[in-house]
Motif scaffolding. Structure first.
Motif, PDB file in Angstrom:
ATOM      1  N   LYS A 174       0.829  -1.206   0.000  1.00 29.36           N
ATOM      2  CA  LYS A 174       0.000   0.000   0.000  1.00 29.36           C
ATOM      3  C   LYS A 174       0.865   1.258   0.000  1.00 29.36           C
ATOM      4  CE  LYS A 174      -3.848   2.135   2.520  1.00 29.36           C
ATOM      5  NZ  LYS A 174      -4.775   1.995   3.684  1.00 29.36           N
ATOM      6  N   ASP A 175       0.618   2.151  -0.999  1.00 30.05           N
ATOM      7  CA  ASP A 175       1.418   3.378  -1.094  1.00 30.05           C
ATOM      8  C   ASP A 175       0.563   4.637  -1.242  1.00 30.05           C
ATOM      9  OD1 ASP A 175       0.494   3.199  -3.677  1.00 30.05           O
ATOM     10  OD2 ASP A 175       2.455   2.926  -4.609  1.00 30.05           O
ATOM     11  N   GLY A 176      -0.762   4.464  -1.320  1.00 27.20           N
ATOM     12  CA  GLY A 176      -1.647   5.617  -1.434  1.00 27.20           C
ATOM     13  C   GLY A 176      -1.696   6.245  -2.811  1.00 27.20           C
ATOM     14  N   VAL A 177      -0.950   5.698  -3.773  1.00 19.61           N
ATOM     15  CA  VAL A 177      -0.932   6.229  -5.132  1.00 19.61           C
ATOM     16  C   VAL A 177      -1.468   5.196  -6.127  1.00 19.61           C
ATOM     17  CG1 VAL A 177       0.493   7.181  -6.993  1.00 19.61           C
ATOM     18  CG2 VAL A 177       1.012   7.736  -4.613  1.00 19.61           C
ATOM     19  N   ASP A 178      -0.769   4.066  -6.240  1.00 18.18           N
ATOM     20  CA  ASP A 178      -1.187   2.996  -7.142  1.00 18.18           C
ATOM     21  C   ASP A 178      -1.756   1.801  -6.377  1.00 18.18           C
ATOM     22  OD1 ASP A 178      -0.363   4.321  -9.531  1.00 18.18           O
ATOM     23  OD2 ASP A 178       1.712   3.802  -9.080  1.00 18.18           O
ATOM     24  N   ARG A 201      -0.426 -12.647  -7.477  1.00 17.50           N
ATOM     25  CA  ARG A 201       0.638 -13.528  -6.964  1.00 17.50           C
ATOM     26  C   ARG A 201       2.034 -13.022  -7.311  1.00 17.50           C
ATOM     27  NH1 ARG A 201      -2.291 -18.423  -6.564  1.00 17.50           N
ATOM     28  NH2 ARG A 201      -4.222 -17.807  -5.509  1.00 17.50           N
ATOM     29  N   HIS A 202       2.096 -11.943  -8.113  1.00 17.98           N
ATOM     30  CA  HIS A 202       3.384 -11.349  -8.478  1.00 17.98           C
ATOM     31  C   HIS A 202       3.417  -9.871  -8.096  1.00 17.98           C
ATOM     32  CE1 HIS A 202       3.429 -14.984 -11.008  1.00 17.98           C
ATOM     33  NE2 HIS A 202       4.739 -14.873 -10.981  1.00 17.98           N
ATOM     34  N   LYS A 203       2.919  -9.574  -6.876  1.00 14.40           N
ATOM     35  CA  LYS A 203       2.991  -8.230  -6.284  1.00 14.40           C
ATOM     36  C   LYS A 203       2.247  -7.167  -7.088  1.00 14.40           C
ATOM     37  CE  LYS A 203       7.457  -9.151  -4.059  1.00 14.40           C
ATOM     38  NZ  LYS A 203       8.848  -8.692  -3.848  1.00 14.40           N
ATOM     39  N   GLY A 204       1.173  -7.584  -7.780  1.00 10.15           N
ATOM     40  CA  GLY A 204       0.382  -6.632  -8.536  1.00 10.15           C
ATOM     41  C   GLY A 204       1.075  -6.082  -9.759  1.00 10.15           C
ATOM     42  N   LYS A 205       2.101  -6.786 -10.221  1.00 14.94           N
ATOM     43  CA  LYS A 205       2.874  -6.323 -11.379  1.00 14.94           C
ATOM     44  C   LYS A 205       2.206  -6.749 -12.684  1.00 14.94           C
ATOM     45  CE  LYS A 205       6.324  -4.339  -9.191  1.00 14.94           C
ATOM     46  NZ  LYS A 205       6.638  -2.909  -9.345  1.00 14.94           N
ATOM     47  N   SER A 206       2.694  -6.189 -13.781  1.00 17.04           N
ATOM     48  CA  SER A 206       2.108  -6.439 -15.092  1.00 17.04           C
ATOM     49  C   SER A 206       2.477  -7.814 -15.631  1.00 17.04           C
ATOM     50  CB  SER A 206       2.579  -5.371 -16.082  1.00 17.04           C
ATOM     51  OG  SER A 206       3.930  -5.615 -16.441  1.00 17.04           O
ATOM     52  N   ILE A 207       1.838  -8.148 -16.735  1.00 18.43           N
ATOM     53  CA  ILE A 207       2.127  -9.404 -17.424  1.00 18.43           C
ATOM     54  C   ILE A 207       3.610  -9.491 -17.785  1.00 18.43           C
ATOM     55  CG2 ILE A 207       1.681 -10.735 -19.522  1.00 18.43           C
ATOM     56  CD1 ILE A 207      -0.609 -10.884 -17.581  1.00 18.43           C
ATOM     57  N   ALA A 232      -6.221  -5.559 -15.888  1.00 19.66           N
ATOM     58  CA  ALA A 232      -6.262  -6.514 -14.773  1.00 19.66           C
ATOM     59  C   ALA A 232      -4.962  -6.541 -14.000  1.00 19.66           C
ATOM     60  CB  ALA A 232      -6.584  -7.915 -15.309  1.00 19.66           C
ATOM     61  N   SER A 233      -3.837  -6.553 -14.724  1.00 20.73           N
ATOM     62  CA  SER A 233      -2.529  -6.654 -14.072  1.00 20.73           C
ATOM     63  C   SER A 233      -1.866  -5.296 -13.880  1.00 20.73           C
ATOM     64  CB  SER A 233      -1.601  -7.557 -14.902  1.00 20.73           C
ATOM     65  OG  SER A 233      -1.304  -6.971 -16.157  1.00 20.73           O
ATOM     66  N   GLY A 234      -2.470  -4.243 -14.401  1.00 18.58           N
ATOM     67  CA  GLY A 234      -1.865  -2.929 -14.304  1.00 18.58           C
ATOM     68  C   GLY A 234      -2.451  -2.068 -13.201  1.00 18.58           C
ATOM     69  N   THR A 235      -3.782  -2.037 -13.106  1.00 18.32           N
ATOM     70  CA  THR A 235      -4.428  -1.216 -12.075  1.00 18.32           C
ATOM     71  C   THR A 235      -5.285  -2.051 -11.130  1.00 18.32           C
ATOM     72  OG1 THR A 235      -6.292  -0.719 -13.552  1.00 18.32           O
ATOM     73  CG2 THR A 235      -4.461   0.833 -13.540  1.00 18.32           C
ATOM     74  N   THR A 236      -6.078  -2.982 -11.673  1.00 24.19           N
ATOM     75  CA  THR A 236      -7.029  -3.738 -10.849  1.00 24.19           C
ATOM     76  C   THR A 236      -6.332  -4.560  -9.779  1.00 24.19           C
ATOM     77  OG1 THR A 236      -8.584  -3.857 -12.704  1.00 24.19           O
ATOM     78  CG2 THR A 236      -8.919  -5.410 -10.901  1.00 24.19           C
ATOM     79  N   ALA A 237      -5.304  -5.320 -10.142  1.00 27.54           N
ATOM     80  CA  ALA A 237      -4.617  -6.191  -9.179  1.00 27.54           C
ATOM     81  C   ALA A 237      -3.962  -5.410  -8.053  1.00 27.54           C
ATOM     82  CB  ALA A 237      -3.574  -7.052  -9.898  1.00 27.54           C
ATOM     83  N   LYS A 238      -3.671  -4.151  -8.283  1.00 30.73           N
ATOM     84  CA  LYS A 238      -3.062  -3.308  -7.251  1.00 30.73           C
ATOM     85  C   LYS A 238      -4.095  -2.807  -6.237  1.00 30.73           C
ATOM     86  CE  LYS A 238       0.776  -1.488 -10.070  1.00 30.73           C
ATOM     87  NZ  LYS A 238       0.618  -2.386 -11.225  1.00 30.73           N
ATOM     88  N   GLN A 239      -5.391  -3.036  -6.550  1.00 27.75           N
ATOM     89  CA  GLN A 239      -6.454  -2.519  -5.690  1.00 27.75           C
ATOM     90  C   GLN A 239      -7.355  -3.613  -5.110  1.00 27.75           C
ATOM     91  OE1 GLN A 239      -8.359   1.044  -7.653  1.00 27.75           O
ATOM     92  NE2 GLN A 239      -6.920   0.511  -9.289  1.00 27.75           N
ATOM     93  N   ILE A 240      -7.102  -4.879  -5.459  1.00 25.41           N
ATOM     94  CA  ILE A 240      -7.915  -5.994  -4.959  1.00 25.41           C
ATOM     95  C   ILE A 240      -7.791  -6.095  -3.437  1.00 25.41           C
ATOM     96  CG2 ILE A 240      -8.027  -8.511  -4.850  1.00 25.41           C
ATOM     97  CD1 ILE A 240      -9.288  -7.859  -7.323  1.00 25.41           C
ATOM     98  N   ASP A 241      -8.924  -6.077  -2.752  1.00 22.23           N
ATOM     99  CA  ASP A 241      -8.927  -6.128  -1.288  1.00 22.23           C
ATOM    100  C   ASP A 241      -8.653  -7.540  -0.773  1.00 22.23           C
ATOM    101  OD1 ASP A 241      -9.318  -5.045   1.329  1.00 22.23           O
ATOM    102  OD2 ASP A 241     -11.337  -5.917   1.349  1.00 22.23           O
ATOM    103  N   LYS A 242      -9.280  -8.546  -1.393  1.00 19.90           N
ATOM    104  CA  LYS A 242      -9.032  -9.948  -1.032  1.00 19.90           C
ATOM    105  C   LYS A 242      -9.135 -10.804  -2.286  1.00 19.90           C
ATOM    106  CE  LYS A 242     -13.805 -10.831   0.606  1.00 19.90           C
ATOM    107  NZ  LYS A 242     -14.387  -9.507   0.324  1.00 19.90           N
ATOM    108  N   GLU A 243      -8.473 -11.957  -2.267  1.00 21.76           N
ATOM    109  CA  GLU A 243      -8.315 -12.763  -3.480  1.00 21.76           C
ATOM    110  C   GLU A 243      -9.645 -13.162  -4.118  1.00 21.76           C
ATOM    111  OE1 GLU A 243      -5.713 -16.078  -3.349  1.00 21.76           O
ATOM    112  OE2 GLU A 243      -3.898 -14.869  -3.242  1.00 21.76           O
TER     113      GLU A 243
END
Length: 547
Positions: free
Chosen positions: A43-47, A109-115, A300-311
């Protein structure tokens, strides 16, 4: 045949698929809410900002929907409503929704990083480098296409320009009041949606009349700011509030459709070859977002995965979001299928797919006491609002991809900073390249965009398939769709590149687009070779497991 039957079949199929096939995927992807998602651990408050499922579904759906699930089905109806309908329903259930859902999970599973980062972990840095080039080029095409769509819409419907600019202001106010001042979400949502409706009225009263080039300039400046700003101040709230407009339009259209009860008049099968080209592969790249879209994997891997609250939220957001989009694509197809062949051709020739869709939905809304002109204008405004959403999301993703390309590990294991990783540099380079392309012939960009976008989907499915194989899990539900998508898109890209490069009266834009196509084709082939080697190695590591 009644169009209600078509819509009913689609909705029933999607509900069953969400319950049955969605449950199957949850099991095989091993979702577990006890694992903390990147939104919490990073969590960084930006992305990286945790978002509740309804809010994130609104952002995700608004980002992936845009205008493509409307333009694609209406345009592809020339092949007949039967093949278009089958591709929307079956493609959404077994390919598109799987693609979106699995991309979110793989990214989590890869820290919210891109494909691209997932490829780095599974196929090595060379694979990541090739993918980042591939993805960035595709995003430049996407930004150019949607900048054209938005600018042309604002020129044709200046009311939409005023309303969309006001939408941005409302979103910023919502972001500050709800996310920074803890204003109740429910009350904020009610007030926010009411203000959106008021801004539509204001837009109708005070249309903003500007030229195409002026709108392109404004849009490019806007996406630069939107790409860098924290997600809570604009991206999350704007997409969340805008999603209610799309939900409202869809609900109104479906309810009105029940009262209108139109008959399907368009030809069921329009022929294997039409003015668009051969059904294979053209149908499968024309209807993209309504069945499967590679752009979704980047969202999905650029913005959404960085904001998912639970799996477990990934199921409703990824799989469910795609099925909602399939429903929108079905409604779009019906607006074309209820016309005769002659009326359909005339509508496409005069106003284009968005105008045809807006007029059709206006007819549905008229049955629930909304004046046809108001319903048509409202629909045009909603479509333009979501095309704008796709535009700034794509720019943010282009910035992520550009930065990842230049990331290098420092001696202490952290990411070393350089000019390429600077967010301002990454954004400006992406926007300038897209803006220049946007000012060229956009009718020539659209076919290449469709092929590149679908090829990106094939690469995303390839990446997830390799990841699943490396961790010893069954990957057939991503592997088989991937094979089909590569067959479709490599064929389409080869045809379109050849056409652009061999035109007798070819312009510079044709050569640029043809070069884009050749570059993407080569990059995809090299990535396939990398993947095959990795899959063989994974098969050896997991004896008895079929990949």
């Amino acid at each position: 045949m009644s169009a209600l039957v078509l819509l009913g079949i689609a909705i029933i199929a999607f509900v069953i698929a969400y319950k049955v096939y969605g449950g199957f995927l949850v099991k095989h992807l091993d979702l577990d809410d006890s694992r903390k998602t990147p939104a919490h651990t990073m969590k960084d408050g930006v992305d990286y900002v945790p978002a509740k499922a309804p809010v994130l579904l609104g952002h995700h759906f608004a980002s992936i929907a845009g205008a493509a699930p409307i333009i694609g089905p209406v345009t592809a109806a020339v092949f007949g409503w039967i093949p278009a309908f089958l591709w929307i329903v079956l493609g959404s259930i077994f390919i598109g929704a799987v693609h979106d859902f699995s991309s979110i999970v793989a990214s989590i599973r890869h820290k919210g990083k891109s494909i691209g980062i997932i490829i780095d972990h599974t196929m090595g840095k060379s694979g990541k480098t090739l993918f980042n080039i591939f993805a960035w080029l595709t995003l430049v095409l996407i930004i150019a296409v949607f900048a054209n769509i938005v600018a042309n819409t604002f020129v044709a419907v200046p009311e939409a320009g005023t309303a969309s600019m006001l939408f941005i202001v409302i979103a910023i106010v919502y972001g500050f009041t709800v996310y920074r001042n803890n204003f109740p979400v429910i009350i904020g949502t009610i007030v926010g949606v009411a203000l959106l409706l008021l801004s539509i009225w204001f837009g109708i009263k005070f249309p903003l009349v500007l030229s195409f080039n002026q709108w392109i300039t404004i849009l490019m400046i806007y996406v630069i700011v939107a790409s860098i700003a924290p997600v809570w101040i604009l991206l999350q709230p704007r997409d969340y509030l805008n999603s209610f407009l799309l939900y409202g339009m869809m609900a109104g259209a479906i309810i009105g459709l029940f009262f209108y009860n139109p008959t399907i008049q368009l030809t069921g099968f329009g022929g294997f070859k039409t003015n668009l080209g051969y059904m294979f592969p053209v149908l499968f790249v024309t209807i993209a977002c309504g069945a499967i879209s590679g752009f979704h994997s980047l969202v999905a891997s650029g913005t959404t995965a960085k904001q998912i609250d639970k799996e477990t939220d990934a199921r409703i957001i990824g799989y469910g979001g795609m099925l909602i989009e399939g429903t929108l694509a079905t409604v779009a197809l019906i607006t074309a299928a209820m016309l005769t062949k002659g009326d359909y051709a005339a509508a496409i020739g005069n106003g284009g797919p968005v105008a045809l869709f807006s007029t059709g939905v206006g007819s549905f809304l008229e049955k629930i006491s909304i004046p046809h002109s108001v319903g048509t204008t409202f629909t045009s405004l909603v479509v333009s609002a979501f095309a704008l959403t796709t535009l700034d999301t794509a720019t943010r993703l282009g910035r992520y991809i550009f930065q990842e390309f230049f990331e290098r590990d420092s001696a202490n294991g952290s990411v070393a900073k350089n000019l390429g990783t600077n967010p301002y540099v990454a954004t400006i380079v992406t926007v300038v390249a897209s803006g220049l392309l946007a000012l060229s012939n956009w009718q020539a960009i659209w076919p290449i965009f469709g092929s590149a976008n679908q090829l990106l989907a094939a690469v995303a499915l390839l990446t997830v398939s390799v990841w699943l194989a490396k961790i010893g899990k069954n990957n057939k539900f991503t592997l088989y769709p991937m094979i089909f998508m590569f067959a479709v898109t490599l064929t389409a890209l080869a045809q379109l590149s050849y056409k652009n490069l061999t035109l007798a009266d070819a312009k510079l834009s044709n050569y640029v687009l043809g070069g884009f196509g050749v570059a993407l084709f080569i990059l995809a082939i090299v990535l396939i070779i990398f993947a095959i080697k990795t899959l063989k190695k994974a098969h050896e590591e997991h004896k008895g497991f079929s990949v």
